[in-house]
Design an enzyme around this catalytic site. Structure first.
Site, PDB file in Angstrom:
ATOM      1  N   ALA A  65       0.964  -0.932   0.050  1.00 14.59           N
ATOM      2  CA  ALA A  65      -0.052  -0.215   0.026  1.00 14.59           C
ATOM      3  C   ALA A  65       0.883   1.064   0.006  1.00 14.59           C
ATOM      4  O   ALA A  65       1.748   1.263   0.585  1.00 14.59           O
ATOM      5  CB  ALA A  65      -0.755  -0.151   1.086  1.00 14.59           C
ATOM      6  N   ASN A  94     -10.406  -2.926   0.176  1.00 12.32           N
ATOM      7  CA  ASN A  94      -9.310  -4.287   0.693  1.00 12.32           C
ATOM      8  C   ASN A  94     -10.430  -5.627   0.130  1.00 12.32           C
ATOM      9  O   ASN A  94      -9.769  -6.696  -0.504  1.00 12.32           O
ATOM     10  CB  ASN A  94      -8.990  -4.183   2.041  1.00 12.32           C
ATOM     11  CG  ASN A  94      -7.804  -4.715   2.314  1.00 12.32           C
ATOM     12  OD1 ASN A  94      -7.476  -5.958   1.740  1.00 12.32           O
ATOM     13  ND2 ASN A  94      -7.008  -4.099   2.689  1.00 12.32           N
ATOM     14  N   LEU A 119      -0.398  -5.796   1.130  1.00 14.78           N
ATOM     15  CA  LEU A 119      -1.709  -6.535   0.559  1.00 14.78           C
ATOM     16  C   LEU A 119      -1.011  -7.173  -0.783  1.00 14.78           C
ATOM     17  O   LEU A 119      -1.469  -8.194  -1.199  1.00 14.78           O
ATOM     18  CB  LEU A 119      -2.460  -5.455   0.275  1.00 14.78           C
ATOM     19  CG  LEU A 119      -3.693  -5.745  -0.516  1.00 14.78           C
ATOM     20  CD1 LEU A 119      -4.675  -6.886   0.248  1.00 14.78           C
ATOM     21  CD2 LEU A 119      -4.938  -4.465  -0.544  1.00 14.78           C
ATOM     22  N   GLU A 151      -4.609  -9.754   6.275  1.00 13.89           N
ATOM     23  CA  GLU A 151      -5.489  -9.204   5.278  1.00 13.89           C
ATOM     24  C   GLU A 151      -5.352  -9.767   4.013  1.00 13.89           C
ATOM     25  O   GLU A 151      -4.249 -10.454   3.976  1.00 13.89           O
ATOM     26  CB  GLU A 151      -5.564  -7.670   5.341  1.00 13.89           C
ATOM     27  CG  GLU A 151      -4.026  -7.126   4.774  1.00 13.89           C
ATOM     28  CD  GLU A 151      -4.303  -5.921   4.888  1.00 13.89           C
ATOM     29  OE1 GLU A 151      -3.621  -5.176   3.705  1.00 13.89           O
ATOM     30  OE2 GLU A 151      -4.552  -5.027   5.675  1.00 13.89           O
TER      31      GLU A 151
HETATM   32  N1  CO8 Z   1       4.461   3.770  -0.563  1.00 12.09           N
HETATM   33  C1  CO8 Z   1       5.010   4.756  -1.163  1.00 12.09           C
HETATM   34  N2  CO8 Z   1       6.388   4.924  -1.500  1.00 12.09           N
HETATM   35  C2  CO8 Z   1       7.057   3.924  -1.365  1.00 12.09           C
HETATM   36  C3  CO8 Z   1       6.616   2.671  -0.597  1.00 12.09           C
HETATM   37  C4  CO8 Z   1       5.402   2.528  -0.386  1.00 12.09           C
HETATM   38  N3  CO8 Z   1       4.473   1.392   0.385  1.00 12.09           N
HETATM   39  N4  CO8 Z   1       7.617   1.842  -0.641  1.00 12.09           N
HETATM   40  C5  CO8 Z   1       8.697   2.477  -1.024  1.00 12.09           C
HETATM   41  N5  CO8 Z   1       8.417   3.743  -1.443  1.00 12.09           N
HETATM   42  C6  CO8 Z   1       9.407   4.692  -2.109  1.00 12.09           C
HETATM   43  C7  CO8 Z   1      10.339   5.252  -0.959  1.00 12.09           C
HETATM   44  O1  CO8 Z   1       9.785   6.240  -0.455  1.00 12.09           O
HETATM   45  C8  CO8 Z   1      11.312   5.739  -2.021  1.00 12.09           C
HETATM   46  O2  CO8 Z   1      11.027   6.904  -2.555  1.00 12.09           O
HETATM   47  P1  CO8 Z   1      11.948   8.397  -2.779  1.00 12.09           P
HETATM   48  O3  CO8 Z   1      13.269   7.752  -3.540  1.00 12.09           O
HETATM   49  O4  CO8 Z   1      11.125   9.230  -3.368  1.00 12.09           O
HETATM   50  O5  CO8 Z   1      12.521   8.625  -1.364  1.00 12.09           O
HETATM   51  C9  CO8 Z   1      11.448   4.624  -3.239  1.00 12.09           C
HETATM   52  O6  CO8 Z   1      10.060   4.069  -3.005  1.00 12.09           O
HETATM   53  C10 CO8 Z   1      12.420   3.498  -2.846  1.00 12.09           C
HETATM   54  O7  CO8 Z   1      12.231   3.178  -1.324  1.00 12.09           O
HETATM   55  P2  CO8 Z   1      13.495   2.792  -0.545  1.00 12.09           P
HETATM   56  O8  CO8 Z   1      14.467   3.810  -0.679  1.00 12.09           O
HETATM   57  O9  CO8 Z   1      13.041   2.747   1.048  1.00 12.09           O
HETATM   58  O10 CO8 Z   1      14.078   1.501  -0.841  1.00 12.09           O
HETATM   59  P3  CO8 Z   1      14.925   0.253  -0.289  1.00 12.09           P
HETATM   60  O11 CO8 Z   1      15.052  -0.757  -0.931  1.00 12.09           O
HETATM   61  O12 CO8 Z   1      15.823   0.821   0.725  1.00 12.09           O
HETATM   62  O13 CO8 Z   1      13.665  -0.330   0.776  1.00 12.09           O
HETATM   63  C11 CO8 Z   1      11.486  -1.172   1.368  1.00 12.09           C
HETATM   64  C12 CO8 Z   1      12.642  -1.012   0.256  1.00 12.09           C
HETATM   65  C13 CO8 Z   1      11.889  -2.306   2.428  1.00 12.09           C
HETATM   66  C14 CO8 Z   1      10.183  -1.884   0.681  1.00 12.09           C
HETATM   67  C15 CO8 Z   1      11.122   0.018   2.044  1.00 12.09           C
HETATM   68  O14 CO8 Z   1      10.831   1.130   1.019  1.00 12.09           O
HETATM   69  C16 CO8 Z   1       9.644  -0.222   2.732  1.00 12.09           C
HETATM   70  O15 CO8 Z   1       9.730  -0.578   3.930  1.00 12.09           O
HETATM   71  N6  CO8 Z   1       8.680   0.608   2.140  1.00 12.09           N
HETATM   72  C17 CO8 Z   1       7.115   0.571   2.924  1.00 12.09           C
HETATM   73  C18 CO8 Z   1       6.728  -1.068   2.659  1.00 12.09           C
HETATM   74  C19 CO8 Z   1       5.514  -1.126   3.379  1.00 12.09           C
HETATM   75  O16 CO8 Z   1       5.319  -1.185   4.775  1.00 12.09           O
HETATM   76  N7  CO8 Z   1       4.388  -1.218   2.704  1.00 12.09           N
HETATM   77  C20 CO8 Z   1       2.908  -1.172   3.237  1.00 12.09           C
HETATM   78  C21 CO8 Z   1       2.635  -2.721   3.500  1.00 12.09           C
HETATM   79  S1  CO8 Z   1       1.057  -2.832   4.412  1.00 12.09           S
HETATM   80  C22 CO8 Z   1      -0.205  -3.249   3.149  1.00 12.09           C
HETATM   81  O17 CO8 Z   1       0.207  -3.253   2.208  1.00 12.09           O
HETATM   82  C23 CO8 Z   1      -1.342  -3.319   3.447  1.00 12.09           C
HETATM   83  C24 CO8 Z   1      -2.338  -1.944   3.656  1.00 12.09           C
HETATM   84  C25 CO8 Z   1      -3.816  -2.079   3.736  1.00 12.09           C
HETATM   85  C26 CO8 Z   1      -4.524  -0.961   3.069  1.00 12.09           C
HETATM   86  C27 CO8 Z   1      -5.257  -1.301   1.747  1.00 12.09           C
HETATM   87  C28 CO8 Z   1      -6.022   0.035   1.139  1.00 12.09           C
HETATM   88  C29 CO8 Z   1      -6.524  -0.400  -0.207  1.00 12.09           C
END
Ligand code: CO8
Length: 270
Positions: A65, A94, A119, A151
């Site tokens: 997400a 969802n 998700l 989920e």
């Molecule tokens: N959303 C938005 N932007 C993101 C996301 C995200 N989920 N993940 C990464 N990005 C962006 C970063 O902000 C970064 O952008 P910028 O270069 O502009 O700073 C770019 O992508 C690259 O990311 P990183 O530099 O962080 O890359 P790394 O390789 O160091 O790390 C990770 C990768 C481990 C994936 C890390 O980015 C991370 O932890 N991201 C968040 C992942 C997360 O927790 N996602 C949510 C999961 S929960 C879910 O999906 C259920 C939600 C239920 C609601 C649904 C409603 C319909």
């Protein structure tokens, strides 16, 4: 390469859905997940499609997400309650997206070019077949970190595919499911490749070749028979999972935690 959202095309017996949002590692807003579900449904109704292929781009399959869309959801109408807002922004979306994956009649195949989170990882676990590009793939379900519960049907699919104890250890302690753990359970083949475009094309070619050697209506009949064993359970789980989570969304815990995550990711770059 410019991000083009989510695209769709048909190639012989294969409907191909591609996520093209490499800039944010293929994160998905609520609207993106709905678009994905619409395209999965479109493939379901395509008379000549037998395989529905989910593909992505770059180094990640999907980072889950999009935290921008979670922390800044569509503006509520004045006077709208938090409950109404999160029924719209979380529960209905969802539950609909998950339900479309569960009821899909074609063979749903995920080309896992890299890690999948949240998700998106749950949707991957709902696929009938998952091919890994290489052994760097993993699935991550950070539900406990984000104040969420299971989920996307994971309260059924993960115990079914991995076993109860493995699921508990992985989800409760927020561990990645590594390639070694996915191999033989969720992932059935490792293509051992490094280029995502080449990997995606190889899978399409392989499927088209395989389709030449089978009576295609049989494979849909077999999917129907196998999925009878668990489909109703996953549908029920989908409903319970989303209604259990709604209290947390109304209290604001996931939103607070998504904000912290966003700040942390920004900070580690400074
Ligand atoms: N959303 C938005 N932007 C993101 C996301 C995200 N989920 N993940 C990464 N990005 C962006 C970063 O902000 C970064 O952008 P910028 O270069 O502009 O700073 C770019 O992508 C690259 O990311 P990183 O530099 O962080 O890359 P790394 O390789 O160091 O790390 C990770 C990768 C481990 C994936 C890390 O980015 C991370 O932890 N991201 C968040 C992942 C997360 O927790 N996602 C949510 C999961 S929960 C879910 O999906 C259920 C939600 C239920 C609601 C649904 C409603 C319909």
């Amino acid at each position: 390469m410019a991000d083009k959202g989510i695209s769709y095309c048909v190639d012989g017996p294969v409907s191909i859905i591609s996520i093209n949002k490499a800039k944010t590692l293929n994160s998905m807003s609520g609207d993106d997940y709905i678009k994905l579900a619409e395209l999965v449904d479109k493939a379901d109704n395509e008379p000549k499609t037998f395989f529905t292929l989910l593909q992505s781009c770059g180094s990640f399959f999907s980072s889950g997400a999009d935290f921008v869309s979670i922390t800044e959801p569509s503006k509520s109408n004045s006077g709208e309650s938090e409950l109404k807002k999160w029924l719209d922004n979380f529960l209905s979306r969802n539950s609909y997206v998950t339900s479309v994956f569960i009821r899909h009649r074609k063979i749903l195949i995920c080309c896992l070019n890299g890690p999948a989170v949240g998700l998106s990882a749950a949707l991957c676990a709902l696929c009938d077949i998952v091919y890994a590009m290489n052994d760097k793939v993993y699935l991550r379900f950070p539900f406990v970190e984000l104040g969420l519960v299971m989920e996307g049907g994971t309260s059924v699919t993960l115990p079914l595919k991995l076993g109860n104890n493995k699921t508990m250890e992985t989800i409760l302690f927020n561990k990645n499911l590594t390639y070694d753990e996915l191999k033989g359970t969720i992932v059935t083949r490792n293509y051992d490749m490094t280029d995502t475009q080449e990997f995606n094309q190889r899978v399409i070619n392989d499927l088209k070749n395989r389709a030449n050697n089978v009576y295609l209506p049989s494979i849909l009949g077999i999917k129907k028979l196998i999925s009878i064993n668990y489909k109703d359970n996953v549908q029920r789980a989908n409903s319970v999972e989303t209604s259990d989570a709604i209290t947390s969304w109304v209290n604001g815990e996931p939103q607070r935690r998504f904000k912290i995550l966003k700040t942390k990711l920004r900070k580690h770059k400074v």
